[in-house]
Design an enzyme around this catalytic site. Structure first.
Site, short mmCIF file in Angstrom:
data_model
loop_
_atom_site.label_atom_id
_atom_site.label_comp_id
_atom_site.label_asym_id
_atom_site.label_seq_id
_atom_site.Cartn_x
_atom_site.Cartn_y
_atom_site.Cartn_z
N ARG A 114 -25.81 -11.43 27.93
CA ARG A 114 -26.76 -12.15 27.68
C ARG A 114 -26.56 -12.70 26.09
O ARG A 114 -26.13 -11.91 25.31
CB ARG A 114 -27.95 -11.39 27.78
N HIS A 115 -27.27 -13.91 26.17
CA HIS A 115 -27.19 -14.29 24.50
C HIS A 115 -27.86 -13.29 23.47
O HIS A 115 -28.67 -12.31 23.95
CB HIS A 115 -27.93 -15.87 24.52
N GLY A 116 -27.73 -13.51 22.19
CA GLY A 116 -28.11 -12.54 21.41
C GLY A 116 -29.69 -12.99 21.11
O GLY A 116 -30.42 -14.07 21.69
#
Ligand SMILES: *[C@@H]1O[C@H](CO)[C@@H](O)[C@H](O)[C@H]1NC(C)=O
Ligand SMILES: *[C@@H]1O[C@H](CO)[C@@H](O)[C@H](O)[C@H]1NC(C)=O
Ligand SMILES: *[C@@H]1O[C@H](CO)[C@@H](O)[C@H](O)[C@H]1NC(C)=O
Length: 464
Positions: free
Chosen positions: A83-85
């Protein structure tokens, strides 16, 4: 510059002193900079809350967690779905936060120092144009994850493999995902001080945002308000009402002034201030742990019905990613078996919580015996379906293929860098089952689970 260096030195010395004096109480719960409710932030939670050892050393890796069944086992392929940060709130949530802030500023009364702080010192610094963009903490989430994974799998995530084109990057087109991908790559190029070369990534929404392209899911769940009636009922129910009343009491304003949306906005204010700036803000004082558990459940309910076990199509919408993952594993397995070098040693795929959750659900992870509903909050206290544990920022599912010699191929799944076992496939050597057994376990899905077929609105009767 000079000043910064002096500060750094001071901070380092201070932290050594604090480190010594606090070495007996390293528990994050005792850290005043961490809100007591931080472990209930669901998909707005920090990665450090699921891996508290990273608070002390963000690059710490313990290779012995892998424990392959035989000493001769070697990693031959890694697929990482990440997942993106950490990111800013979306415009919709910024508007809700603004509205709640205005209310507190204009109507709340009381002498508590945290309330005075909100009213006189805190400023609404979130602006609508921030709309879900990656923040600096999110850049670091991915840089650090990249470095840790290179330490965990040194033969796969290596300078040689990167330069040789054996590491492939695929991302969702959303800016926060593209920036996370750039950050992950920067983590590696900075680690190895690579300046003479850049590494490509492919944007692929069919794989990383499959949910946008699955008509049946869009129509029956995502754009269908009646699909989330359990969520609405819970938000209007007694547990949530009590949370709203307690917030109203703490602000000395009438109960009817605090809606469920406002309780949520207040929770977001605490969560975002912490995730983005690592501060235990005065907003967190609006909640005790019981309140946070109720709000966590409201979020889990939503994820359950919109992305998890609530409807079959939620997980089936990820069939395209499921097949993609297994075809990469097959390819690596076949190449190794037939004496060729594995051409794609590592695949790094960056997407969303909405990418990971349907896939985890399809694979059977975190399935409780009962569905999450508006009326079983109390009996779901010990549920395994907890987005706070599963899906913090930079959450990741790692699938590691091992060659243990003589055609003995094994597959180890890790979630958020911790070994997990494929549900229903526990009777195996440690957590590392034979790849062939994993393929058999998911055989029905491997033979079916056709994205086109599952996602069309009217399935052919013979397939129902
Ligand atoms: C590393 O992991 C192993 C196996 O889980 C454990 O026994 C050991 O204590 C860990 N070491 C550290 C330094 O955390
Ligand atoms: C994300 O990428 C865009 C476009 O490359 C850039 O303008 C922006 O500064 C980046 N943000 C972060 C936090 O890296
Ligand atoms: C398969 O992988 C193992 C472990 O890395 C390696 O020793 C072996 O040489 C590989 N086979 C081929 C043909 O590359």
């Amino acid at each position: 510059m000079m000043q910064i260096n002096i500060w750094k030195i001071l901070v380092v010395h201070l932290s050594i002193i604090i480190g010594f004096s606090c070495s007996l109480q390293r528990n994050p719960e005792d850290n005043p900079d961490i809100p007591a409710i931080a472990k209930y932030f669901s998909t707005k939670g920090r990665y450090e809350e699921v891996n508290p050892h990273l608070i002390e050393d963000v690059l710490a890796v313990n290779r012995s967690i892998l424990q392959p069944p035989y000493a001769q086992c070697r990693e031959i392929h890694l697929t990482a779905i990440i997942r993106h940060g950490t990111r800013y709130p979306t415009t919709k949530n910024i508007k809700k936060m603004q509205k709640f802030y205005d209310l507190v500023k204009s109507r709340a009364s009381g002498k508590e120092s945290w309330l005075r702080e909100i009213q006189t010192q805190w400023t609404m610094w979130y602006t609508e144009d921030m709309d879900g963009r990656l923040v600096q903490k999110g850049v670091n989430d991915h840089k650090h994850l990249a470095v840790r994974l290179s330490k965990l799998f040194p033969s796969l995530i290596s300078e040689e493999k990167l330069r040789g084109g054996f590491i492939k990057f695929i991302t969702s087109s959303k800016h926060r995902c593209v920036n996370s991908t750039l950050s992950f790559k920067a983590g590696l190029t900075e680690l190895w001080d690579i300046k003479d070369k850049e590494f490509d990534h492919a944007v692929n929404d069919a794989l990383m945002r499959f949910f946008d392209q699955c008509t049946r899911f869009l129509q029956e769940v995502d754009n269908n308000p009646s699909a989330v009636t359990e969520v609405d009922k819970f938000r209007q129910g007694p547990e949530m009402r009590r949370v709203q009343e307690k917030i109203a009491d703490r602000l000395s304003i009438p109960y009817n002034a605090i809606t469920d949306d406002m309780a949520e906005a207040a929770f977001y204010l605490c969560a975002y201030e912490f995730a983005i700036k690592t501060v235990n803000s005065p907003w967190c004082r609006l909640f005790d742990e019981v309140d946070a558990q109720v709000l966590e459940y409201a979020n889990d309910l939503k994820q359950f019905w919109k992305r998890g076990y609530g409807y079959d199509i939620n997980s089936k919408s990820s069939c395209i990613l499921f097949h993609d993952v297994f075809s990469r594993l097959d390819q690596a397995a076949n190449e190794n078996k037939s004496g060729q070098q594995v051409t794609e040693a590592v695949t790094v795929q960056i997407g969303h919580a909405e990418t990971l959750l349907p896939l985890l659900t399809l694979l059977g992870f975190f399935k409780d015996s009962e569905a999450l509903t508006s009326t079983n909050y109390a009996t779901q206290t010990h549920r395994s379906f907890r987005t706070s544990h599963m899906l913090p920022y930079a959450a990741n599912l790692l699938l590691v293929l091992y060659d243990c010699g003589g055609g003995d191929l094994r597959l180890q799944p890790l979630l958020n860098e911790k070994p997990v076992t494929f549900p229903g496939l526990t009777d195996q050597k440690a957590s590392m089952p034979l790849y062939q057994d994993v393929r058999e376990h998911y055989g029905e899905l491997l033979r079916g689970c056709d994205f086109e077929n599952e996602c069309q609105l009217f399935k052919h009767p013979s397939e129902m």
